[in-house]
Design an enzyme around this catalytic site. Structure first.
Site, PDB file in Angstrom:
ATOM      1  N   GLY A 623      12.630   3.677   1.804  1.00  0.00           N
ATOM      2  CA  GLY A 623      12.211   4.948   1.210  1.00  0.00           C
ATOM      3  C   GLY A 623      10.232   5.112   1.200  1.00  0.00           C
ATOM      4  O   GLY A 623       9.898   4.855   1.829  1.00  0.00           O
ATOM      5  N   GLY A 625       7.137   7.569  -0.160  1.00  0.00           N
ATOM      6  CA  GLY A 625       6.102   8.116  -1.331  1.00  0.00           C
ATOM      7  C   GLY A 625       4.806   8.899  -0.890  1.00  0.00           C
ATOM      8  O   GLY A 625       4.922   8.529  -0.193  1.00  0.00           O
ATOM      9  N   SER A 626       4.718   9.432  -1.621  1.00  0.00           N
ATOM     10  CA  SER A 626       3.184  10.160  -1.775  1.00  0.00           C
ATOM     11  C   SER A 626       2.044   8.826  -1.518  1.00  0.00           C
ATOM     12  O   SER A 626       0.927   9.203  -0.787  1.00  0.00           O
ATOM     13  CB  SER A 626       2.473  10.938  -2.623  1.00  0.00           C
ATOM     14  OG  SER A 626       3.257   9.835  -3.950  1.00  0.00           O
ATOM     15  N   PHE A 627       2.608   7.830  -1.283  1.00  0.00           N
ATOM     16  CA  PHE A 627       1.726   6.453  -2.493  1.00  0.00           C
ATOM     17  C   PHE A 627       2.064   5.087  -0.887  1.00  0.00           C
ATOM     18  O   PHE A 627       0.904   4.758  -0.641  1.00  0.00           O
ATOM     19  CB  PHE A 627       2.299   5.629  -3.301  1.00  0.00           C
ATOM     20  CG  PHE A 627       1.048   6.518  -3.789  1.00  0.00           C
ATOM     21  CD1 PHE A 627       0.159   5.049  -5.657  1.00  0.00           C
ATOM     22  CD2 PHE A 627       0.802   7.661  -4.506  1.00  0.00           C
ATOM     23  CE1 PHE A 627      -0.218   5.811  -6.447  1.00  0.00           C
ATOM     24  CE2 PHE A 627       1.005   8.331  -5.797  1.00  0.00           C
ATOM     25  CZ  PHE A 627      -0.495   7.900  -6.071  1.00  0.00           C
ATOM     26  N   VAL A 630       8.234   2.340   0.885  1.00  0.00           N
ATOM     27  CA  VAL A 630       8.965   1.048   0.926  1.00  0.00           C
ATOM     28  C   VAL A 630      10.321   0.076   2.381  1.00  0.00           C
ATOM     29  O   VAL A 630      10.909   0.753   2.205  1.00  0.00           O
ATOM     30  CB  VAL A 630       9.661   1.808  -0.848  1.00  0.00           C
ATOM     31  CG1 VAL A 630      10.166   0.671  -0.937  1.00  0.00           C
ATOM     32  CG2 VAL A 630       8.916   2.472  -1.024  1.00  0.00           C
ATOM     33  N   LYS A 644       7.140  -2.426  -1.504  1.00  0.00           N
ATOM     34  CA  LYS A 644       6.205  -0.942  -1.726  1.00  0.00           C
ATOM     35  C   LYS A 644       5.074  -0.857  -0.923  1.00  0.00           C
ATOM     36  O   LYS A 644       4.188  -1.722  -1.660  1.00  0.00           O
ATOM     37  CB  LYS A 644       6.152  -0.531  -3.364  1.00  0.00           C
ATOM     38  CG  LYS A 644       6.084   0.706  -3.430  1.00  0.00           C
ATOM     39  CD  LYS A 644       6.128   1.347  -4.684  1.00  0.00           C
ATOM     40  CE  LYS A 644       4.910   3.023  -5.090  1.00  0.00           C
ATOM     41  NZ  LYS A 644       5.154   2.759  -6.286  1.00  0.00           N
ATOM     42  N   ASP A 742       5.582  10.544 -13.311  1.00  0.00           N
ATOM     43  CA  ASP A 742       6.923  11.704 -12.520  1.00  0.00           C
ATOM     44  C   ASP A 742       7.718  11.222 -12.926  1.00  0.00           C
ATOM     45  O   ASP A 742       8.897  10.615 -11.902  1.00  0.00           O
ATOM     46  CB  ASP A 742       5.902  10.441 -11.049  1.00  0.00           C
ATOM     47  CG  ASP A 742       5.842  11.552 -10.135  1.00  0.00           C
ATOM     48  OD1 ASP A 742       6.773  13.079 -10.341  1.00  0.00           O
ATOM     49  OD2 ASP A 742       5.907  11.277  -8.818  1.00  0.00           O
TER      50      ASP A 742
END
Ligand SMILES: *[C@@H]1O[C@H](CO)[C@@H](O)[C@H](O)[C@H]1NC(C)=O
Ligand SMILES: *[C@@H]1O[C@H](CO)[C@@H](O)[C@H](O)[C@H]1NC(C)=O
Ligand SMILES: *[C@@H]1O[C@H](CO)[C@@H](O)[C@H](O)[C@H]1NC(C)=O
Ligand SMILES: *[C@@H]1O[C@H](CO)[C@@H](O)[C@H](O)[C@H]1NC(C)=O
Ligand SMILES: *[C@@H]1O[C@H](CO)[C@@H](O)[C@H](O)[C@H]1NC(C)=O
Ligand SMILES: *[C@@H]1O[C@H](CO)[C@@H](O)[C@H](O)[C@H]1NC(C)=O
Ligand SMILES: *[C@@H]1O[C@H](CO)[C@@H](O)[C@H](O)[C@H]1NC(C)=O
Ligand SMILES: *[C@@H]1O[C@H](CO)[C@@H](O)[C@H](O)[C@H]1NC(C)=O
Length: 905
Positions: A623, A625-627, A630, A644, A742
């Site tokens: 995955g 994400g914006s952060f 993963v 993550k 979110d």
């Protein structure tokens, strides 16, 4: 217009489309500005253009064409700044359509100002129409279908008066036609220059003689001296190899030179360009003709021989030509040609990324204004308020409107180099811009911003930062000095005080500081009086050392001589001080981390090494994400985990990170993804979660297998119930209460049995008791799921989660994503599109994959709770507990329904 009216219109519209598409082989013929339907002399049915366009005015133009007097209706677009677009639905079974438009001016307005404007198809600027040159003007294009709607637009020029149009037609063409021989040219639109029926003298040939309704013109004006012959064509002609299917009526005539010589067509072209040329030959003579073919002097075919009973074609492209000379030179008698077509190949610019377009649409919605932002932002012409480089949006300037906050969507405009949001009522913290790595100019002046936030330092390309006339308070952050390219920093008229950080003290930066409480590099403490009252100081420009200052040179020399020694001593003291302070800071944090680690129990704390082993050196990404990313990992005890890893840029401060872990580890619920542990070593902030092998709800709704094995309605309801339970726990069961912030399909994960769990509360914010009604902080979220009321109030409540969850319910019902970048503009936003249908009980918009399998009562219940959850007014939305109760009921009804179905079978 009430709902019933709009339904009537909708059905009228639909039946109209059926008529329009079913008439004449899929022809659509619009009489622009016309009010009635009629059939013309070729028995083609014409319709009013009103279903396809909303703006413009209509007029009937009377004019004389030779001895004939004609009346034609027209639609014109006075004072229009933006483009005026027809949106034509296209049957997606066709691959290529012919688009023909006729423009008539004939001084209908008595102003003697023939319009000049551009015609665009999709993103391509297809033609410049100049009615001073030709009136009427006819344009024809071949458009490769790549969307279910064609945007055919008239784009005004600054001095070109009102664009006007009279007729617009689309005709489907055979699959695979007009592609041969131009494989090297991709993304091109064909604009017709010539379509010639050689040897033909009478009126043009079109429908019904050409079933595709192309217009074939005679060639008299090009080769008037050659012999013309009409021949009857043999029925036994084998035409299957010519995809373009030129009509028999066209092939029956040809230009033939009945002696050994040369025949040439000389065709002027409109400007330098790339051209596509097709020459058609039919054996209408009792002899073989064979000849050489030259295009602009190049021999493209030697001894070309027309075989008996055959029709053949030559496909030729030429780059950068501005006139065309087709020459046939005899080899063995009778050079001959029957028809030809010449097309200009016009570039189709690539579209902007759908992320950019979605973000821009959300920004437009948040302004509450109609900025006229439709279709592609960059092409054919950039929207108002933006600039582009290619298909990248590089500049956005919105000022003098009410934005109130820098919403997370701005962070999606990754290619921005210039962002100007001055005088847009922005308040609070500078936020959500950290991802704009190309940003060079940022203007946030004349707002009510109070805090620098933490993201400015990420803007590594920033050169000019204008923050004048805000309400910024406190100290200027040291990190601004780390932005290497920054050369102008305007802080005028804020409430800043204290010494400017030394990191800004370089001769590459100009800093403007007037109108603040007390803002200098000097270390002398400002006296209290001046910090109480914001005094407007005389404008002052801090130019830093190194600049030439002749008048004071001697003073500087004296000062430096006296001060030199003192300064050296001072610097030594200072560095000792800094060193000690740093040691103390590090020691403090070390113990802080160690204590924290002890509190967790050793099994929860991972070393970076352990993480590396568990993930096989971060081998498999599952995955993004914006952060951060993963990764899939496996613990020594065999348990699979999702690891993550935060990007450096998105890392939290130590305290925030520790807080987040504290919060996350306390949360245990069967419908919430649980935290297994974490790693916090020097540069790394890593969270280890339980791994759910079933993927996300988004995968199941939109992924590669989502059509092969679609989720049933019952499964969808079960997932909704599970997710609502998780959310209900966050809102009502946990202490402190938590707002997720979110909620979206990709944050709802499924285990192997498709039980759902909500994940990613990394973004969560706890609601403290003291501030129980709302939190007003940095909001992260995802376009399409964001509570619209947040834009106006900036207050984030549990109801914002309910809104996002309502969007998820709509996705489960309709099987489509919250924002799509195709189709008609009013279907762009799922909430706006689906709400009226669902409220009217019009369940034909339900996902086709579950049509016929759901119980109506169950669907009604779910639809009603979904619609209520996305109410614009947050107070009208139900609390999550109520949503959960309703969903459980809908699930129960469907369960009984499915069981009874099974019993019947
Ligand atoms: C015109 O078209 C209609 C159907 O669209 C057909 O019934 C009629 O016979 C046609 N008339 C002529 C003259 O072709
Ligand atoms: C055009 O319209 C005018 C009235 O506006 C009418 O007098 C005239 O007969 C029409 N001409 C044709 C060819 O339809
Ligand atoms: C065309 O429409 C059909 C159903 O109307 C759909 O199944 C198909 O995916 C569409 N094709 C494209 C390329 O959009
Ligand atoms: C051209 O028109 C003339 C009379 O106008 C007619 O006799 C002749 O047959 C027509 N030719 C063709 C090829 O249609
Ligand atoms: C037409 O030509 C194609 C090859 O170009 C051939 O395969 C086909 O059999 C021919 N058809 C007839 C009716 O001659
Ligand atoms: C057209 O091309 C032919 C052969 O290349 C040449 O002889 C002739 O002069 C050309 N005509 C014009 C007008 O350029
Ligand atoms: C041209 O082609 C025809 C048939 O393909 C052949 O019979 C003839 O000899 C050729 N002529 C020349 C000059 O090559
Ligand atoms: C800010 O915008 C308002 C309109 O929204 C306008 O009246 C005002 O003059 C603007 N102020 C500045 C400083 O541009």
């Amino acid at each position: 217009m009430d709902l019933r009216d709009s339904w009537t219109v909708f059905f009228l519209f639909c039946s109209f489309l059926v008529v329009a598409f079913c008439g004449q082989n899929g022809f659509l013929s619009l009489s622009c500005g016309g009010t009635t339907s009629f059939s013309d002399s070729s028995n083609i049915s014409w319709f009013s253009d009103t279903p396809y366009i909303t703006n413009g005015k209509t007029v009937t133009i009377n004019y004389r064409d030779g001895s004939l007097s004609s009346n034609v209706s027209a639609r014109f677009f006075p004072h229009s700044r933006g483009r005026a677009c027809y949106r034509i639905p296209v049957n997606n079974a066709t691959s290529l359509i012919l688009v023909r438009a006729k423009f008539v001016y004939k001084n209908y307005d008595r102003l003697e100002k023939p319009p000049i404007f551009y015609v665009s198809l999709g993103t391509a600027i297809a033609a410049k129409i100049n009615l001073a040159k030709n009136d009427p003007w006819i344009e024809e294009f071949l458009w490769e279908v790549n969307k279910d709607t064609l945007a055919f637009c008239l784009n005004p020029t600054p001095s070109g008066s009102s664009p006007v149009i009279s007729l617009l037609e689309t005709r489907p063409l055979p699959k695979g036609s007009y592609t041969k021989g131009k494989e090297d040219f991709t993304n091109k639109l064909l604009r017709m220059s010539y379509r010639i029926d050689c040897g033909h003298i009478n009126e043009s040939i079109r429908y019904p003689m050409d079933p595709y309704d192309r217009i074939w013109n005679g060639d008299r004006s090009f080769v008037p001296f050659h012999a013309t012959k009409g021949f009857k064509i043999h029925n036994s002609f084998n035409q299957s190899n010519i995809v373009e299917k030129p009509p028999s009526a066209v092939l029956q005539t040809g230009r033939v030179l009945a002696r050994q010589n040369t025949m040439a067509y000389n065709l002027p072209l409109e400007g330098l360009g790339d051209y596509y040329i097709i020459l058609y030959f039919a054996s209408i003579l009792p002899v073989f003709s064979s000849f050489d073919v030259f295009i602009n002097g190049d021999n493209v075919k030697t001894n070309y021989t027309i075989k008996r009973s055959e029709i053949s074609a030559l496909y030729i492209t030429r780059k950068r030509i501005n006139n065309l000379n087709i020459t046939l030179r005899s080899v063995n008698f009778y050079p001959q040609i029957n028809a030809f077509e010449v097309y200009n190949m016009v570039d189709i610019p690539p579209e902007a990324s759908s992320t950019t377009v979605s973000a821009m649409q959300v920004i437009q919605q948040s302004t509450g204004l109609d900025l006229g932002w439709q279709d592609d932002p960059c092409s054919p012409f950039p929207w108002d308020h933006i600039d582009c480089e290619g298909n990248l949006v590089t500049s956005l300037a919105l000022s003098d409107i009410n934005l109130r906050s820098i919403s997370p969507t701005f962070g999606d405009l990754l290619d921005l180099k210039t962002l100007d949001l001055h005088n847009t009522s922005l308040a609070g913290e500078i936020q959500n811009l950290g991802s704009l790595q190309s940003l060079a100019k940022l203007n946030l002046s004349f707002n009510q911003l109070t805090s620098f936030g933490v993201e400015l330092e990420n803007l590594i390309r920033l050169q000019i930062l204008d923050l004048q006339s805000n309400s910024l308070q406190g100290l200027v952050p040291n990190s601004l000095g780390e932005i290497e390219n920054l050369h102008l920093l305007n802080l005028e008229n804020n409430k800043l005080q204290g010494p400017l950080p030394q990191s800004l003290n370089k001769d590459t930066i100009e800093i403007r500081t007037s109108g603040n409480l007390c803002l200098t590099f000097s270390t002398t403490v400002c006296d209290d009086a001046s910090s109480d009252t914001p005094s407007i100081e005389a404008p002052q420009l801090i130019t830093v050392p190194g600049r030439k200052n002749h008048g004071q040179n001697h003073l500087a020399i004296i000062l430096s001589t006296i001060g030199g020694a003192a300064l050296t001593i001072f610097l030594i003291c200072l560095s000792v001080f800094i060193y000690k302070a740093k040691r103390r800071y590090e020691a403090l944090h070390k113990t802080r981390e160690e204590t924290d680690a002890r509190n967790w129990g050793a099994e929860k704390v991972f070393t970076y090494k352990e993480i590396k082993v568990a993930t096989s050196s971060f081998k498999e990404i599952i995955g993004r994400g914006s952060f951060g990313s993963v990764y899939l990992g496996r613990l020594p005890n065999g348990k699979s985990v999702a690891v993550k890893v935060r990007f450096d840029k998105s890392q939290l401060g130590v305290d925030s990170f520790i807080n987040e872990i504290h919060l996350l580890s306390k949360i245990r619920h069967q419908n919430l993804v649980s935290l297994e542990g974490f790693c916090h070593e020097s540069k790394h902030q890593i969270l280890v979660y339980e791994y759910l092998p079933g993927g996300s709800l988004a995968d199941h709704l939109y992924g590669a297998n989502s059509y092969k094995t679609p989720l049933s309605w019952m499964r969808r309801l079960k997932i909704a119930v599970d997710a609502a339970k998780g959310l209900d726990y966050l809102h009502n069961g946990s202490e402190p209460r938590i707002i997720h912030r979110d909620i979206k399909c990709s944050n709802i994960l499924l285990d192997i049995d498709l039980n759902a769990k909500v994940c990613d509360f990394g973004l969560s914010k706890q609601v403290t008791k003291a501030d129980a009604t709302h939190v007003t902080t940095v909001v992260k979220g995802t376009a399409g799921y964001l509570d619209p009321e947040y834009y106006s109030t900036q207050q984030l409540t549990e109801k914002s989660d309910v809104y996002s969850f309502g969007v998820v319910l709509l996705e489960l019902i309709c099987g489509r994503e919250p924002l799509i970048h195709s189709g008609t503009p009013d279907s762009f936003n799922l909430v706006l599109w689906a709400k009226p249908y669902l409220q009217a009980g019009a369940f034909e918009i339900v996902d086709e994959r579950i049509q016929g399998t759901f119980d109506l009562e169950s669907m009604k219940k779910a639809a009603s709770i979904a619609v209520n959850s996305v109410e614009r007014d947050a107070s009208q939305r139900p609390p999550i507990a109520e949503v959960l109760a309703e969903l459980k009921e809908a699930y129960g009804i469907q369960l009984r329904f499915s069981e009874s179905c099974e019993n019947e079978n």
